[in-house]
Design a protein around this motif. Structure first.
Motif, PDB file in Angstrom:
ATOM      1  N   LEU A  35       4.568   5.507  19.433  1.00 60.53           N
ATOM      2  CA  LEU A  35       4.814   6.807  19.708  1.00 60.53           C
ATOM      3  C   LEU A  35       6.227   6.586  20.560  1.00 60.53           C
ATOM      4  CD1 LEU A  35       1.272   7.119  21.788  1.00 60.53           C
ATOM      5  CD2 LEU A  35       2.042   8.062  19.596  1.00 60.53           C
ATOM      6  N   GLN A  36       7.032   7.785  20.245  1.00 60.69           N
ATOM      7  CA  GLN A  36       8.225   7.621  20.887  1.00 60.69           C
ATOM      8  C   GLN A  36       8.881   9.138  20.772  1.00 60.69           C
ATOM      9  OE1 GLN A  36       9.900   4.475  18.157  1.00 60.69           O
ATOM     10  NE2 GLN A  36      11.696   5.330  18.917  1.00 60.69           N
ATOM     11  N   HIS A  37       9.873   9.387  21.587  1.00 60.15           N
ATOM     12  CA  HIS A  37      10.643  10.504  21.472  1.00 60.15           C
ATOM     13  C   HIS A  37      11.808   9.966  21.036  1.00 60.15           C
ATOM     14  CE1 HIS A  37       7.672  13.327  23.137  1.00 60.15           C
ATOM     15  NE2 HIS A  37       7.585  12.576  24.309  1.00 60.15           N
ATOM     16  N   LEU A  38      12.954  11.174  20.598  1.00 55.82           N
ATOM     17  CA  LEU A  38      14.181  10.843  20.445  1.00 55.82           C
ATOM     18  C   LEU A  38      14.750  10.436  21.419  1.00 55.82           C
ATOM     19  CD1 LEU A  38      15.466  13.630  17.769  1.00 55.82           C
ATOM     20  CD2 LEU A  38      15.053  11.161  17.174  1.00 55.82           C
ATOM     21  N   ARG A  39      15.842   9.509  21.562  1.00 51.98           N
ATOM     22  CA  ARG A  39      16.420   9.153  23.065  1.00 51.98           C
ATOM     23  C   ARG A  39      17.070  10.260  23.492  1.00 51.98           C
ATOM     24  NH1 ARG A  39      20.471   4.749  20.758  1.00 51.98           N
ATOM     25  NH2 ARG A  39      18.900   4.506  19.265  1.00 51.98           N
ATOM     26  N   SER A  40      17.419  10.223  24.446  1.00 57.14           N
ATOM     27  CA  SER A  40      18.095  11.189  25.282  1.00 57.14           C
ATOM     28  C   SER A  40      19.439  10.440  25.708  1.00 57.14           C
ATOM     29  CB  SER A  40      17.402  11.846  26.483  1.00 57.14           C
ATOM     30  OG  SER A  40      18.222  12.647  27.312  1.00 57.14           O
ATOM     31  N   MET A  53      15.334   5.987  26.727  1.00 55.56           N
ATOM     32  CA  MET A  53      14.415   5.939  25.644  1.00 55.56           C
ATOM     33  C   MET A  53      12.902   5.533  26.032  1.00 55.56           C
ATOM     34  SD  MET A  53      17.255   3.710  23.623  1.00 55.56           S
ATOM     35  CE  MET A  53      16.281   3.388  21.924  1.00 55.56           C
ATOM     36  N   GLY A  55       8.654   5.135  25.294  1.00 54.92           N
ATOM     37  CA  GLY A  55       7.714   5.024  24.194  1.00 54.92           C
ATOM     38  C   GLY A  55       6.597   4.103  24.438  1.00 54.92           C
ATOM     39  N   GLU A 246      14.064  10.949  11.385  1.00 48.86           N
ATOM     40  CA  GLU A 246      14.240  11.766  12.168  1.00 48.86           C
ATOM     41  C   GLU A 246      15.529  11.709  13.257  1.00 48.86           C
ATOM     42  OE1 GLU A 246      11.684  14.234  15.941  1.00 48.86           O
ATOM     43  OE2 GLU A 246      11.020  12.229  15.054  1.00 48.86           O
ATOM     44  N   HIS A 298      15.376   1.654  17.941  1.00 51.90           N
ATOM     45  CA  HIS A 298      14.350   2.301  18.554  1.00 51.90           C
ATOM     46  C   HIS A 298      13.735   1.459  19.629  1.00 51.90           C
ATOM     47  CE1 HIS A 298      13.944   5.354  15.458  1.00 51.90           C
ATOM     48  NE2 HIS A 298      14.497   4.700  14.561  1.00 51.90           N
TER      49      HIS A 298
END
Length: 313
Positions: A35-40, A53, A55, A246, A298
């Motif tokens: 589970l993770q979001h795109l880095r900000s 980052m 996750g 992505e 990642h």
């Protein structure tokens, strides 16, 4: 709360240990198990970024975040360009349990990821390595690639020839592999069948016309939309593998520039390295094919590496 400092990371997180950790993390990532979001990324000033980052290694696994600054000018002053912390939380209690130096983990796991991609995508007989850049990732990539391929030669290019010369001498002594500095990029890549771009270039330093058929490339230096290390021709000519689809569609600068020029579509990303590793898509399809691995990094790579250190593996 435990703290694992830079020296302990460097001592314990060897490439022999980190490469399989990253390999399994990327397979899990491509399977949708992490589970993770795109880095900000927050631009602070010219050449200065702050990245966040978050996750989790699994829905019921260890989780946390990496907080990291990227100051491009630090390398010239003998300081790390990437500095920060990885914060680990216990999956059973939700409590923060460990802080780990993020600069050293980033240096090691980034190169380990390139080694994983090289092992999967480069020709089995590939052994002539070209490194474009002379910073900390240049050193880590040479050491990591040497772990997965028997290198015959190393060629190093940097904007300052004296730095490339010093690094070549250091690697020759450390690894016993013939290493030389190249004054120009075409000279550095003339014999290469593995190329790692680990520079801070804002505009292309490597052109497709200079790359031999059958070469594998690790595109590493640009970690966000904007700066590019290779030209559109090389992107178009390569079998293009992402660390994450992505992420590259949003932040993969070389891919985005070629797409903006109308030369490729999203489908030019043929898959993720985790899919290649899991055998769900083919990697290299012929000895003459140029393969390119686009690395953005990642957080699951950081979390898996940090957790292995915390857990004492």
């Amino acid at each position: 709360m435990r703290f694992i400092d830079r020296d302990e990371v460097a001592r314990r997180l060897t490439y022999e240990k980190c490469i399989p950790i990253v390999r399994e993390a990327m397979i899990a990532f491509s399977r949708g198990e992490t589970l993770q979001h795109l880095r900000s990324i927050i631009p602070l000033a010219e050449g200065r970024l702050f990245g966040i980052m978050p996750g989790a290694m699994a829905s019921d696994g260890p989780f946390g975040a990496k907080l990291i600054s990227i100051f491009a000018g630090n390398a010239a002053k003998g300081r790390p360009s990437h500095q920060g912390l990885v914060v680990l939380f216990d999956p059973e209690t939700g409590a923060p349990v460990c802080l780990v130096d993020a600069g050293e983990i980033t240096a090691i796991r980034t190169a380990a990821a390139s080694a994983v991609a090289t092992d999967a995508l480069a020709r089995p007989d590939a052994g002539d390595l070209a490194i474009l850049g002379t910073g900390e990732q240049a050193v880590s990539h040479i050491r990591a690639i040497a772990t997965v391929r028997r290198l015959r030669s190393i060629s190093i290019w940097g904007r300052r020839i004296e730095q490339a010369t010093a690094l070549a001498a250091e690697m020759n002594t450390e690894l016993g592999i013939p290493a030389v500095a190249a004054a120009e990029v075409p000279d550095a890549v003339a014999r290469a069948d593995i190329i790692c771009t680990v520079s801070s270039a804002a505009e292309p330093i490597l052109k497709g016309a200079w790359v031999r058929p059958g070469t594998h490339l690790n595109l590493v230096g640009s970690s966000h939309a904007g700066p590019v290390e290779v030209d559109n021709d090389l992107v178009v000519r390569s079998r293009f593998i992402a660390d994450g689809r992505e992420g590259v569609l949003a932040q993969g600068a070389e891919f985005l520039r070629a797409r903006a020029a109308g030369l490729i579509a999203d489908t030019h990303i043929v898959g993720e390295i985790g899919e290649v590793l899991a055998g769900t898509i083919p990697g290299r399809q012929s000895a003459e094919q140029i393969t390119a691995y686009k690395s953005l990094g990642h957080v699951v790579q950081d979390l898996a590496s940090a957790w292995a250190l915390y857990a004492g593996d």
